[in-house]
Design an enzyme around this catalytic site. Structure first.
Site, PDB file in Angstrom:
ATOM      1  N   HIS A 102       0.837  -1.200   0.000  1.00 30.02           N
ATOM      2  CA  HIS A 102       0.000   0.000   0.000  1.00 30.02           C
ATOM      3  C   HIS A 102       0.868   1.244   0.000  1.00 30.02           C
ATOM      4  O   HIS A 102       1.904   1.301   0.648  1.00 30.02           O
ATOM      5  CB  HIS A 102      -0.962   0.028   1.187  1.00 30.02           C
ATOM      6  N   HIS A 104       0.845   5.164   1.143  1.00 30.82           N
ATOM      7  CA  HIS A 104       0.178   6.137   2.006  1.00 30.82           C
ATOM      8  C   HIS A 104       0.184   7.493   1.321  1.00 30.82           C
ATOM      9  O   HIS A 104       1.215   7.903   0.756  1.00 30.82           O
ATOM     10  CB  HIS A 104       0.940   6.314   3.322  1.00 30.82           C
TER      11      HIS A 104
HETATM   12  P1  5GP Z   1       1.695   0.206   7.368  1.00 30.24           P
HETATM   13  O1  5GP Z   1       1.998   0.382   8.842  1.00 30.24           O
HETATM   14  O2  5GP Z   1       1.665  -1.257   7.006  1.00 30.24           O
HETATM   15  O3  5GP Z   1       2.562   1.026   6.465  1.00 30.24           O
HETATM   16  O4  5GP Z   1       0.246   0.802   7.169  1.00 30.24           O
HETATM   17  C1  5GP Z   1      -0.925   0.087   7.437  1.00 30.24           C
HETATM   18  C2  5GP Z   1      -2.012   1.102   7.573  1.00 30.24           C
HETATM   19  O5  5GP Z   1      -3.243   0.428   7.477  1.00 30.24           O
HETATM   20  C3  5GP Z   1      -1.987   1.838   8.919  1.00 30.24           C
HETATM   21  O6  5GP Z   1      -1.871   3.231   8.686  1.00 30.24           O
HETATM   22  C4  5GP Z   1      -3.313   1.465   9.546  1.00 30.24           C
HETATM   23  O7  5GP Z   1      -3.907   2.544  10.227  1.00 30.24           O
HETATM   24  C5  5GP Z   1      -4.155   1.031   8.357  1.00 30.24           C
HETATM   25  N1  5GP Z   1      -5.148   0.030   8.664  1.00 30.24           N
HETATM   26  C6  5GP Z   1      -4.978  -1.060   9.447  1.00 30.24           C
HETATM   27  N2  5GP Z   1      -6.124  -1.785   9.474  1.00 30.24           N
HETATM   28  C7  5GP Z   1      -7.008  -1.117   8.707  1.00 30.24           C
HETATM   29  C8  5GP Z   1      -8.367  -1.366   8.352  1.00 30.24           C
HETATM   30  O8  5GP Z   1      -8.976  -2.348   8.750  1.00 30.24           O
HETATM   31  N3  5GP Z   1      -8.965  -0.462   7.538  1.00 30.24           N
HETATM   32  C9  5GP Z   1      -8.312   0.636   7.067  1.00 30.24           C
HETATM   33  N4  5GP Z   1      -9.001   1.454   6.284  1.00 30.24           N
HETATM   34  N5  5GP Z   1      -7.038   0.899   7.378  1.00 30.24           N
HETATM   35  C10 5GP Z   1      -6.396   0.031   8.186  1.00 30.24           C
END
Ligand code: 5GP
Ligand code: ZN
Length: 140
Positions: A102, A104
């Site tokens: 993903h 951001h």
């Molecule tokens: P990472 O830490 O892997 O770069 O980002 C994962 C992101 O996914 C985090 O910013 C977190 O808030 C978001 N996230 C985690 N679970 C969910 C969810 O169930 N729905 C949505 N919309 N975002 C999520």
């Protein structure tokens, strides 16, 4: 399309987990981050499941970037933040918590203090930087 039944983002793609969706096309989905670091924080994913930039192939990654730009323009126009970061994490040491690739989009307000860690704040050793550049270029 690859689906991981245990992956929360695959569940959002499938519609079995709710999300505030922003945009959907054949290859990508954009939706709001559920734990926003700043107002307007959103995510762009490929519909097909892969964990990180190393596991991805060019076509879905390119599709994600195209959607990211489209959404970034919309976030800029809608929220008029002072600035915006695009970022993406690979592996726990980089802060990745969801193992479906993903991007951001993080709208920024001047002085908000987010993403501390001083990106670009301290000049590096040019010889070290050049050495790293050479090693990376040798892999491209
Ligand atoms: P990472 O830490 O892997 O770069 O980002 C994962 C992101 O996914 C985090 O910013 C977190 O808030 C978001 N996230 C985690 N679970 C969910 C969810 O169930 N729905 C949505 N919309 N975002 C999520
Ligand atoms: Zn997934």
């Amino acid at each position: 399309m690859i689906v991981d039944p245990d992956c929360i983002f695959c569940k959002i793609v499938a519609g079995t987990l709710p999300a505030f969706k922003l945009h959907e096309d054949e290859h990508t989905l954009a939706f709001m981050d559920i734990n926003p670091i700043s107002p307007g924080h959103c995510l762009i994913i490929p519909k097909t499941h892969f964990a990180n930039v190393f596991d991805g192939t060019d076509a879905p990654l390119a599709a994600v970037m195209a959607t990211t730009r489209r959404v970034a323009v919309a976030v800029r126009d809608a929220l008029q933040p002072d600035g915006m970061n695009l970022f993406q994490a690979n592996g726990p040491a980089a802060g990745q918590t969801v193992y479906h690739f993903h991007m951001h989009i993080l709208p920024r307000t001047a002085g908000d203090g987010l993403l501390r860690g001083g990106h670009g704040m301290q000049a590096g050793d040019k010889a070290v930087i050049a050495g790293h550049a050479d090693r990376i270029k040798a892999r491209l």
